[in-house]
Scaffold this motif. Structure first.
Motif, PDB file in Angstrom:
ATOM      1  N   ILE A 107       8.334  13.413 -12.073  1.00  0.00           N
ATOM      2  CA  ILE A 107       9.734  13.360 -12.734  1.00  0.00           C
ATOM      3  C   ILE A 107       8.836  15.159 -14.020  1.00  0.00           C
ATOM      4  CG2 ILE A 107      11.281  13.719 -14.177  1.00  0.00           C
ATOM      5  CD1 ILE A 107      11.557  11.069 -12.309  1.00  0.00           C
ATOM      6  N   ASP A 108       8.037  14.489 -14.981  1.00  0.00           N
ATOM      7  CA  ASP A 108       8.271  15.013 -16.194  1.00  0.00           C
ATOM      8  C   ASP A 108       6.174  15.141 -16.372  1.00  0.00           C
ATOM      9  OD1 ASP A 108       9.180  15.724 -18.188  1.00  0.00           O
ATOM     10  OD2 ASP A 108       8.971  14.045 -20.269  1.00  0.00           O
ATOM     11  N   ALA A 109       5.930  15.534 -15.353  1.00  0.00           N
ATOM     12  CA  ALA A 109       4.085  15.243 -15.899  1.00  0.00           C
ATOM     13  C   ALA A 109       3.722  17.144 -16.164  1.00  0.00           C
ATOM     14  CB  ALA A 109       3.483  15.351 -14.945  1.00  0.00           C
ATOM     15  N   ARG A 110       3.162  17.121 -17.303  1.00  0.00           N
ATOM     16  CA  ARG A 110       2.926  19.101 -17.833  1.00  0.00           C
ATOM     17  C   ARG A 110       1.639  19.147 -17.161  1.00  0.00           C
ATOM     18  NH1 ARG A 110       3.286  17.473 -23.614  1.00  0.00           N
ATOM     19  NH2 ARG A 110       1.488  16.185 -22.941  1.00  0.00           N
ATOM     20  N   LYS A 111       1.479  20.435 -16.719  1.00  0.00           N
ATOM     21  CA  LYS A 111       0.014  20.994 -15.955  1.00  0.00           C
ATOM     22  C   LYS A 111      -1.031  19.933 -16.983  1.00  0.00           C
ATOM     23  CE  LYS A 111      -2.274  24.925 -14.230  1.00  0.00           C
ATOM     24  NZ  LYS A 111      -2.787  24.673 -13.259  1.00  0.00           N
ATOM     25  N   GLY A 112      -1.858  19.379 -16.392  1.00  0.00           N
ATOM     26  CA  GLY A 112      -3.141  19.369 -16.526  1.00  0.00           C
ATOM     27  C   GLY A 112      -2.812  17.756 -16.795  1.00  0.00           C
TER      28      GLY A 112
END
Lengths: 281, 428
Positions: A107-112
């Motif tokens: 749901i909430d992962a950021r790039k990387g």
């Protein structure tokens, strides 16, 4: 999303506190009564928090429905408007929401944070909306996000909230602010970090509010100090309001970022003492 | 991402914990700890020392003057300039009281606060100095002009107590000051023979002050260690020259009274026994210096590099003769040399206690970001540091190789007796 960190096993309801209380059963009747009283008080608090968090997740489901519908319909203007307010529900309930280590990154992962080919969720769509200025090709991410958020809603019922979760959760929420929101790394395409910032603070305040009666019994001055620091953080945030929302992170001046960061530190330090409520009197 | 480990066998929180287990887990062996029958106990306290039985390398905290001024210079420095954010006078007084207690504990080699074994709270002491010796730690507190009044505002009812001497230094020629390295309401100077011990001290004091103060600027400093120079010769600065040869003798009480300690009648009584501290953050153009020929380097300082002797003399402490001329009638020690200008007529003396700093690379230029955190103490800045610096700023040959980036002045409070607190005379 939270950085890697060993979690508390919140699924277990027997906290240290309850454990000790049970251990002592029958040894000192008088103390025991007092103990049980304070235990049940904290128990009530945990239940109240559970209700609060589930309610936020429910609101999050609704807001995500609207958001993903806009993305699927190709209405990027509307999707952009809905993005930050929708996320606030998740950010408020983060101590609960991120218990599910499999769903939180979806749901909430950021790039990387995850492998590129596995990357989806809110921030993936955020990149499309703001960087590429399109919803095209993002329909599948919207669909997947909706299904993950629905799954979260179903799973959240199984969480049993313990006092431990509350005690660490409150400071964790502010740590989230310190490490990603105040640095502008959370919403790096939309620059709506201040929405997440506010929601984290509100989530921490809710926990504090619920623990306040117990805390006042132990250390009324500490309770007063924490409230004052919350007020100071809100007063600073007030300066950055714009309409119903908040200004872009990129419009914050360097000294303003520093000021916000230091205000969070000033709040989180006394807040980290709330574990005192678990001490016998 | 979260590593979710719902494993009932790990961690304190995940299962019932008996009192005995709790003791084990907390690692308290052989020390009598009383746990209340009511669970994990009221406050589990025990007095906690860092390194048991350490009595060596302790500089007394209590005394008529603060330590860290005439104390023999320790190997390392951690210096912090703070801004006060509270506007509540009693909060500020309480902070000085809390700081006094913590400083007394740390300088004696103890941990801060009472040890609590409540696993639901962060430890009182931050822990990195555990097991480390007292390391001659000194903690010196000073107050800056802005504590008394800022933007015309009498902040804590102290305005009338502000000494006339305590004010921003005048602008000197060639100053290139940056606000981010200037001023401060309060300073904490922690010196120790171990940088971790010094950092620990400032960190814990800043932590205690959180919500009432914020860091305005901070700087680590070093000089050669006692271990590296067991003879304790005069330390060298980063230009390779001995620095501090002409310092007044800190073992000579009358000289300290004459030049360093504020006396009755000098200004407000609350500062008697204290001292004015001037701090200048001086950037050194390391690369430029490194390509300067030896003769030029020596003419810049007025001393020989190897021996530290005045030019034309043999030994470091040989008498300085600024009038001496060579066969052509030229001064042997150039009159624009650093030593010559610093001395002037030799009457005004300051007690220098500087540390070098090296903060990595200057990202703008790729050069070393290094220099000197110049610190000096005196009884009367307008008769001591200021005229000396005026001469230097105008003519010092060294100015080609340095630039002043930071500046601050603090009134270092008088010493404290057991039971009292730092700043007592100011707030009383």
């Amino acid at each position: 999303m939270k950085k890697a960190k060993a979690s508390l096993a919140v699924l277990l309801s027997t906290s240290l506190l309850f454990g000790c209380a049970q251990e002592n059963e029958g040894t000192k009747p008088a103390d025991d009564k007092a103990k049980q009283k304070s235990v049940s008080k904290l128990d009530d608090v945990s239940n109240e928090y559970r209700e609060y968090a589930i309610n936020e997740i429910e609101e999050f489901v609704k807001a995500t429905e609207e958001f993903t519908a806009a993305v699927s319909a190709g209405d990027s203007k509307k999707a952009k408007e809905l993005y930050a307010p929708a996320r606030m529900h998740y950010e408020r309930a983060e101590p609960i929401a991120e218990v599910f280590g499999d769903l939180d990154p979806k749901i909430d992962a950021r790039k990387g944070d995850v492998k590129d080919e596995e990357w989806g969720g809110y921030h993936r769509i955020e990149m499309g909306l703001w960087q590429e200025n399109t919803t095209k090709g993002y329909e599948k991410y919207a669909k997947q996000l909706m299904s993950d958020v629905n799954l979260l809603r179903a799973k959240v019922e199984t969480v049993e909230v313990t006092p431990d979760l509350l005690i660490t959760g409150a400071v964790d929420l502010l740590n989230e602010v310190s490490t990603s929101k105040v640095t502008g790394e959370e919403d790096r395409y939309s620059h709506t970090d201040l929405y997440d910032f506010v929601a984290n603070v509100e989530g921490a305040e809710k926990i504090f509010e619920l623990l306040t009666p117990a805390l006042k019994e132990k250390d009324a001055k500490l309770a007063e100090e924490i409230q004052q620091r919350f007020d100071e953080v809100y007063a600073l945030l007030e300066k950055h309001k714009k309409g119903d929302g908040y200004i872009s992170y990129t419009d914050l001046k360097k000294p303003e970022v520093k000021e916000l960061s230091q205000a969070i530190d000033a709040l989180a330090e006394p807040l980290s003492q709330i574990g005192i409520v678990t001490e016998g009197s | 991402m979260k590593e979710n480990t719902p494993n009932a066998e790990t961690g304190l929180f995940t299962k019932k914990v008996s009192r005995r287990n709790m003791l084990k887990t907390a690692g308290v062996g052989g020390i009598g700890v009383v746990i209340g029958a009511s669970g994990i106990g009221g406050l589990l306290t025990l007095s906690d020392t860092r390194a048991k039985g350490q009595t060596k390398d302790i500089v007394p905290f209590y005394g008529s003057h603060q330590a860290g001024i005439t104390t023999e210079t320790q190997d390392n420095l951690y210096f912090a300039s703070l801004e006060v954010t509270t506007d509540n006078r009693s909060d500020l007084i309480q902070l000085f009281k809390d700081w006094t207690g913590a400083a007394a504990q740390m300088t004696a080699g103890n941990l801060v606060g009472e040890a609590s074994l409540n696993p639901n709270m962060p430890p009182r002491d931050t822990g990195e100095a555990k097991e480390l010796s007292p390391s001659n730690l000194t903690i010196t507190f000073g107050v800056g002009p802005t504590l008394f009044s800022k933007d015309g505002k009498d902040r804590f009812g102290l305005k009338s107590k502000k000494p006339a001497e305590l004010k921003d230094l005048p602008k000197f020629p060639l100053d290139a000051l940056e606000d981010s390295w200037c001023g401060g309401d309060i300073c904490i100077q922690a010196c120790a023979d171990d940088l971790q011990v010094a950092f620990h001290a400032v960190r814990n004091l800043v932590r205690i002050g959180r919500g009432k103060t914020i860091i305005h600027w901070a700087q680590t400093g070093f000089q050669r260690t006692k271990q590296a120079d067991s003879e304790k010769t005069t330390p060298r600065n980063l230009f390779g020259f001995k620095d501090g040869t002409g310092n007044p003798d800190t073992n000579d009480g009358s000289e300290m009274n004459e030049h360093v300690w504020v006396k009755a009648g000098d200004g407000p009584d609350w500062l008697v026994g204290g001292s004015y501290m001037v701090v200048r953050r001086i950037q050194m153009y390391i690369e430029v210096w490194d390509r300067t020929i030896l003769k030029e380097q020596e003419n810049t300082f007025g001393r020989h590099r190897d021996s530290g002797a005045p030019i034309g003399k043999k030994n470091e402490f040989d008498r300085v003769d600024l009038e001496a001329k060579d066969s052509n009638g030229n001064l042997i020690i150039p009159e624009n040399s650093h030593m010559s200008l610093s001395r002037g007529d030799g009457k005004a003396k300051i007690l220098r206690r500087p540390y070098s700093y090296a903060d990595g690379m200057d990202p703008k230029t790729g050069s070393f970001n290094a220099g000197l955190l110049f610190i000096c103490f005196q009884r009367n800045p307008s008769k001591q540091f200021i005229p000396i610096q005026e001469r230097l700023a105008k003519n010092d040959k060294l100015n080609e190789y340095i630039v002043h980036r930071g500046s601050a002045m603090f009134a270092c409070l008088p010493g404290v007796k057991k039971g009292g607190f730092i700043g007592e005379s100011l707030f009383g």
